[in-house]
Scaffold this active site. Structure first.
Site, PDB file in Angstrom:
ATOM      1  N   ARG A  73       0.812  -1.217   0.000  1.00 10.32           N
ATOM      2  CA  ARG A  73       0.000   0.000   0.000  1.00 10.32           C
ATOM      3  C   ARG A  73       0.852   1.277   0.000  1.00 10.32           C
ATOM      4  NH1 ARG A  73      -2.415  -4.152   1.010  1.00 10.32           N
ATOM      5  NH2 ARG A  73      -4.652  -4.430   0.622  1.00 10.32           N
ATOM      6  N   TYR A 111     -26.289  -0.671 -17.370  1.00  9.16           N
ATOM      7  CA  TYR A 111     -27.183  -1.744 -16.924  1.00  9.16           C
ATOM      8  C   TYR A 111     -28.630  -1.431 -17.252  1.00  9.16           C
ATOM      9  CZ  TYR A 111     -23.026  -3.578 -14.731  1.00  9.16           C
ATOM     10  OH  TYR A 111     -21.759  -4.068 -14.536  1.00  9.16           O
ATOM     11  N   HIS A 239      -1.338  -8.579 -14.284  1.00 10.87           N
ATOM     12  CA  HIS A 239      -2.750  -8.839 -13.989  1.00 10.87           C
ATOM     13  C   HIS A 239      -3.425  -9.441 -15.222  1.00 10.87           C
ATOM     14  CE1 HIS A 239      -6.325  -8.153 -11.481  1.00 10.87           C
ATOM     15  NE2 HIS A 239      -6.913  -8.152 -12.653  1.00 10.87           N
ATOM     16  N   ALA A 240      -4.004 -10.644 -15.056  1.00 10.98           N
ATOM     17  CA  ALA A 240      -4.563 -11.377 -16.208  1.00 10.98           C
ATOM     18  C   ALA A 240      -5.653 -10.569 -16.898  1.00 10.98           C
ATOM     19  CB  ALA A 240      -5.129 -12.707 -15.733  1.00 10.98           C
ATOM     20  N   HIS A 269     -11.888 -18.068 -16.576  1.00  9.04           N
ATOM     21  CA  HIS A 269     -12.489 -16.733 -16.550  1.00  9.04           C
ATOM     22  C   HIS A 269     -12.102 -15.941 -17.800  1.00  9.04           C
ATOM     23  CE1 HIS A 269     -14.012 -12.972 -14.737  1.00  9.04           C
ATOM     24  NE2 HIS A 269     -13.050 -12.448 -15.460  1.00  9.04           N
ATOM     25  N   GLU A 270     -10.796 -15.914 -18.083  1.00  8.32           N
ATOM     26  CA  GLU A 270     -10.316 -15.122 -19.233  1.00  8.32           C
ATOM     27  C   GLU A 270     -10.789 -15.739 -20.542  1.00  8.32           C
ATOM     28  OE1 GLU A 270      -8.761 -12.608 -16.499  1.00  8.32           O
ATOM     29  OE2 GLU A 270      -9.251 -12.336 -18.614  1.00  8.32           O
ATOM     30  N   HIS A 273     -14.180 -14.679 -21.566  1.00  9.66           N
ATOM     31  CA  HIS A 273     -14.240 -13.420 -22.319  1.00  9.66           C
ATOM     32  C   HIS A 273     -13.973 -13.677 -23.806  1.00  9.66           C
ATOM     33  CE1 HIS A 273     -14.671 -10.726 -18.948  1.00  9.66           C
ATOM     34  NE2 HIS A 273     -13.533 -11.075 -18.385  1.00  9.66           N
ATOM     35  N   GLU A 297     -18.418 -11.070 -17.369  1.00 11.74           N
ATOM     36  CA  GLU A 297     -17.589 -11.630 -16.291  1.00 11.74           C
ATOM     37  C   GLU A 297     -18.050 -13.019 -15.876  1.00 11.74           C
ATOM     38  OE1 GLU A 297     -15.382  -8.358 -16.696  1.00 11.74           O
ATOM     39  OE2 GLU A 297     -14.927 -10.287 -15.790  1.00 11.74           O
ATOM     40  N   TRP A 371     -13.230   4.468   2.435  1.00 12.61           N
ATOM     41  CA  TRP A 371     -12.857   3.102   2.039  1.00 12.61           C
ATOM     42  C   TRP A 371     -12.970   2.171   3.249  1.00 12.61           C
ATOM     43  CZ3 TRP A 371     -12.018   0.041  -2.000  1.00 12.61           C
ATOM     44  CH2 TRP A 371     -11.221  -1.101  -1.853  1.00 12.61           C
ATOM     45  N   ARG A 375     -15.266  -1.083   4.133  1.00 11.25           N
ATOM     46  CA  ARG A 375     -14.598  -2.378   4.356  1.00 11.25           C
ATOM     47  C   ARG A 375     -14.996  -2.941   5.728  1.00 11.25           C
ATOM     48  NH1 ARG A 375     -10.816  -5.510   1.352  1.00 11.25           N
ATOM     49  NH2 ARG A 375      -8.838  -4.808   2.208  1.00 11.25           N
ATOM     50  N   HIS A 399      -7.981  -2.423 -10.176  1.00 11.98           N
ATOM     51  CA  HIS A 399      -9.074  -1.826 -10.931  1.00 11.98           C
ATOM     52  C   HIS A 399      -9.239  -0.339 -10.673  1.00 11.98           C
ATOM     53  CE1 HIS A 399      -9.637  -6.097 -11.115  1.00 11.98           C
ATOM     54  NE2 HIS A 399     -10.507  -5.969 -12.073  1.00 11.98           N
ATOM     55  N   ARG A 408     -19.517  -5.053 -11.926  1.00 10.49           N
ATOM     56  CA  ARG A 408     -19.704  -6.150 -12.871  1.00 10.49           C
ATOM     57  C   ARG A 408     -19.368  -7.510 -12.255  1.00 10.49           C
ATOM     58  NH1 ARG A 408     -15.506  -4.179 -17.381  1.00 10.49           N
ATOM     59  NH2 ARG A 408     -16.931  -2.431 -17.189  1.00 10.49           N
ATOM     60  N   TYR A 409     -18.387  -7.535 -11.337  1.00 16.08           N
ATOM     61  CA  TYR A 409     -17.999  -8.803 -10.719  1.00 16.08           C
ATOM     62  C   TYR A 409     -19.016  -9.223  -9.669  1.00 16.08           C
ATOM     63  CZ  TYR A 409     -13.628  -7.680 -13.051  1.00 16.08           C
ATOM     64  OH  TYR A 409     -12.693  -7.343 -14.000  1.00 16.08           O
TER      65      TYR A 409
HETATM   66  C1  LIG Z   1      -8.280 -11.479 -13.363  1.00 17.99           C
HETATM   67  C2  LIG Z   1      -9.388 -10.592 -13.880  1.00 17.99           C
HETATM   68  N1  LIG Z   1      -8.836  -9.662 -14.866  1.00 17.99           N
HETATM   69  C3  LIG Z   1      -9.807  -8.750 -15.495  1.00 17.99           C
HETATM   70  C4  LIG Z   1     -10.971  -9.563 -16.119  1.00 17.99           C
HETATM   71  O1  LIG Z   1     -10.723 -10.582 -16.786  1.00 17.99           O
HETATM   72  O2  LIG Z   1     -12.118  -9.169 -15.880  1.00 17.99           O
HETATM   73  C5  LIG Z   1      -9.086  -7.870 -16.540  1.00 17.99           C
HETATM   74  C6  LIG Z   1      -8.489  -6.641 -15.850  1.00 17.99           C
HETATM   75  C7  LIG Z   1      -9.614  -5.655 -15.809  1.00 17.99           C
HETATM   76  C8  LIG Z   1     -10.555  -6.027 -16.973  1.00 17.99           C
HETATM   77  N2  LIG Z   1     -10.025  -7.271 -17.494  1.00 17.99           N
HETATM   78  C9  LIG Z   1     -10.235  -7.807 -18.737  1.00 17.99           C
HETATM   79  O3  LIG Z   1      -9.664  -8.804 -19.113  1.00 17.99           O
HETATM   80  C10 LIG Z   1     -11.228  -7.145 -19.663  1.00 17.99           C
HETATM   81  N3  LIG Z   1     -10.569  -6.767 -20.900  1.00 17.99           N
HETATM   82  C11 LIG Z   1     -12.345  -8.160 -19.933  1.00 17.99           C
HETATM   83  C12 LIG Z   1     -13.381  -7.570 -20.909  1.00 17.99           C
HETATM   84  O4  LIG Z   1     -13.014  -7.274 -22.040  1.00 17.99           O
HETATM   85  O5  LIG Z   1     -14.532  -7.368 -20.445  1.00 17.99           O
HETATM   86  C13 LIG Z   1      -9.984  -9.809 -12.711  1.00 17.99           C
HETATM   87  O6  LIG Z   1      -9.583  -8.685 -12.471  1.00 17.99           O
HETATM   88  N4  LIG Z   1     -10.890 -10.407 -11.895  1.00 17.99           N
HETATM   89  C14 LIG Z   1     -11.474 -11.739 -12.062  1.00 17.99           C
HETATM   90  C15 LIG Z   1     -12.232 -11.988 -10.768  1.00 17.99           C
HETATM   91  C16 LIG Z   1     -12.431 -10.672 -10.093  1.00 17.99           C
HETATM   92  C17 LIG Z   1     -11.390  -9.723 -10.679  1.00 17.99           C
HETATM   93  C18 LIG Z   1     -10.245  -9.493  -9.702  1.00 17.99           C
HETATM   94  O7  LIG Z   1      -9.227 -10.186  -9.845  1.00 17.99           O
HETATM   95  O8  LIG Z   1     -10.404  -8.608  -8.804  1.00 17.99           O
HETATM   96 ZN   LIG Z   2     -13.243 -10.685 -16.458  1.00 14.09          ZN
END
Ligand SMILES: C[C@H](N[C@H](C(=O)O)[C@@H]1CCCN1C(=O)[C@@H](N)CC(=O)O)C(=O)N1CCC[C@H]1C(=O)O
Ligand SMILES: [Zn+2]
Length: 528
Positions: A73, A111, A239-240, A269-270, A273, A297, A371, A375, A399, A408-409
């Protein structure tokens, strides 16, 4: 249209200079996050992936975890606060020319529902009892391990003890809370390593599940252009993520894959998408979006609900035996709750915070107070050490610097159980929802593919009805899935103080006296 101009969209910002300033601030903030590392008192320096992620997941050393939590942090959020405040001002100016009061209102417009905020609040309230029971069960186990004197008297759990840098999902402390240790343990990470799985084999395994449903395979360009291991020759944000290049043939994943169960789920997950991108690639460009961002998502996660079942893991050779008894069932449901139920308040509160910042309700000097107010209240987690208004802990979560919306999540973690239920019915699965595996069901695949191909050409309630037979978001499927665990947790928590006070207190519990320790030991042995 959220995807095309998700930040603001250049056409929305009239003043070129302000647009340039906003983009500079955004890339400065993302750069801080991308470059951040933590240097420990023992001389070790770790980046977020894989070092800090592995440490937060596997260390049981209170002080080491605290050092990582504070250091991350200090080297991310703390350096962003003022720039972020300026970014917010410019972002709001940008959307005002689109006719929105602020960026939060713009993001919620995707939405297309006048009752979106109250609907979300109602879902969280419906799910609160289940979350509170999980929280209480986990808190008791962690108090035994780390000592009650580390826990605030207001009932929260210190945020660095939950196996994740943001306490967003608690699957990594499964071994500390497993209900029946002598029964099947669902963690297949050791098995992935024993069978020397590579990142590529993990991706191929995920692809095979999609293909088994009759969904589209990953194209050759995907395999040639994706980056699935951390590069050694240059810096990359690990970050994936999954990207659509909007040319109907280029779709890629970028991920620093680690060989563990958590990353196998992330790969699904990926890839969810990518599947969505490909299914709607022939729509007109404005409709190459998810029905709403939460749908996007939910695709991969829905399939992962089948993949994670002991039955499926045995089918693909990652689990050698499956016991069908109550203990194994509860073990499995608890491991899924640590990933899915634990996430719900976190998924909800990120944009509650951000919307309050965009609307002007939360000024810069209140960023961090707001924040921790959220939390402490919603998630029931507390900071391990005192926080000040010059800290900026939201900035420690990807994010926020990347300006990616988060509600969205939360939507996804609710609707993915509705999708799972609908696909299980299509696959003719009749048993309990948490045992359903739609593997190889072409009926399920056709139903899902038909909905995905709509893109955003229809309002999301239409897509929801097409898949599930009714148009609303509902927590019922999620509650049905976890019903056996709910009953078990209520029994476990009988006689315990369930829940926490809204505000975190600075006061800690007194340590147990010697004879209290002794009494607790007898009780535990007696209960055994
Ligand atoms: C690991 C996952 N990475 C995101 C995702 O896949 O959503 C990435 C980074 C932000 C957006 N993104 C995309 O790939 C977009 N281009 C997808 C699209 O085009 O809509 C992620 O951040 N996650 C998964 C669980 C909760 C959250 C977290 O880890 O907090
Ligand atoms: Zn995603």
């Amino acid at each position: 249209m959220f995807r095309m101009i998700s930040d603001i969209g250049t056409d929305a910002m009239k003043d070129e200079a302000k647009l340039a300033r906003m983009n500079t601030l955004q890339s400065d903030i993302e750069g801080i996050y991308a470059k951040a590392t933590v240097s420990f008192s023992d001389g070790q320096t770790l980046a977020l992936e894989p070092g800090l992620t592995q440490l937060m997941a596997s260390s049981r050393n209170y002080t080491k975890l605290q050092e990582a939590w504070i250091g991350w942090r200090d080297n991310t959020g703390k350096l962003m606060r003022d720039k972020y405040a300026d970014f917010v001002t410019l972002s709001n100016e940008g959307v005002s020319s689109l006719g929105y009061h602020d960026t939060g209102e713009y993001w919620r417009s995707w939405y297309e529902s006048p009752t979106f905020e109250p609907d979300l609040q109602k879902l969280l309230e419906e799910l609160k009892p289940l979350y509170s029971n999980l929280h209480t069960y986990v808190r008791e186990k962690l108090m035994d391990l780390y000592g009650r004197d580390k826990f605030p008297t207001s009932g929260q759990i210190p945020a660095h003890l939950l196996g994740n840098m943001w306490a967003q999902q608690w699957n990594n402390i499964y071994d500390l809370v497993i209900p029946y240790p002598d029964k099947t343990s669902v963690d297949v990470t050791p098995e992935l390593k024993n069978q020397s799985y590579t990142p590529l084999r993990m991706f191929r395994t995920a692809e095979e599940f999609f293909k088994s449903l009759g969904l589209l395979p990953m194209p050759d360009r995907f395999w040639n252009k994706s980056i699935i291991v951390k590069p050694t020759d240059r810096k990359m944000v690990c970050h994936a993520s999954a990207e659509d290049f909007y040319n109907q043939k280029d779709f890629r994943i970028k991920m620093c894959t680690d060989i563990n169960m958590e990353d196998l789920v992330t790969i699904h997950h990926e890839m969810g998408h990518i599947q969505y991108f490909m299914q709607y690639k022939d729509q007109p460009v404005p409709f190459r979006d998810g029905a709403n961002p939460g749908f996007h998502e939910a695709v991969g996660d829905t399939l992962a609900l089948s993949v994670a079942t002991p039955k499926h893991l045995q089918t693909i050779g990652l689990l050698n035996s499956v016991e069908n008894d109550e203990g194994s069932d509860i073990n499995y449901l608890l491991s899924m709750a640590l990933e899915k139920i634990a996430f719900l308040p976190f998924g909800y509160l990120i944009d509650q915070w951000r919307w309050s910042v965009f609307s002007g309700e939360t000024p810069k000097d209140k960023f961090n107070d707001k924040w921790w107010e959220l939390r402490c209240k919603y998630q029931g987690v507390s900071p391990p050490v005192e926080r000040t208004s010059t800290d900026f802990d939201p900035g420690a979560k990807y994010h926020i610097p990347s300006n990616t919306p988060y509600i969205r999540y939360f939507v996804s973690f609710v609707v993915q159980f509705q999708f799972h239920k609908a696909l299980c019915e299509a696959a003719g699965q009749t048993g309990p929802l948490h045992k359903c595996d739609i593997y190889r069901s072409k009926e399920a695949g056709t139903k899902l593919g038909d909905m995905l191909r709509l893109g955003s050409s229809k309002p999301w309630p239409y897509a929801m009805e097409a898949l599930t037979g009714q148009p609303n978001m509902s927590a019922k499927a999620l509650m049905d899935y976890f019903a056996p665990l709910t009953a078990w947790l209520e029994k476990q928590n009988a006689g315990k103080q369930v829940g926490w006070q809204d505000a975190c207190s600075n006061q800690r519990h007194a340590p147990l006296s010697a004879n209290e320790q002794q009494a607790k030991k007898w009780l535990t042995e007696y209960n055994m």
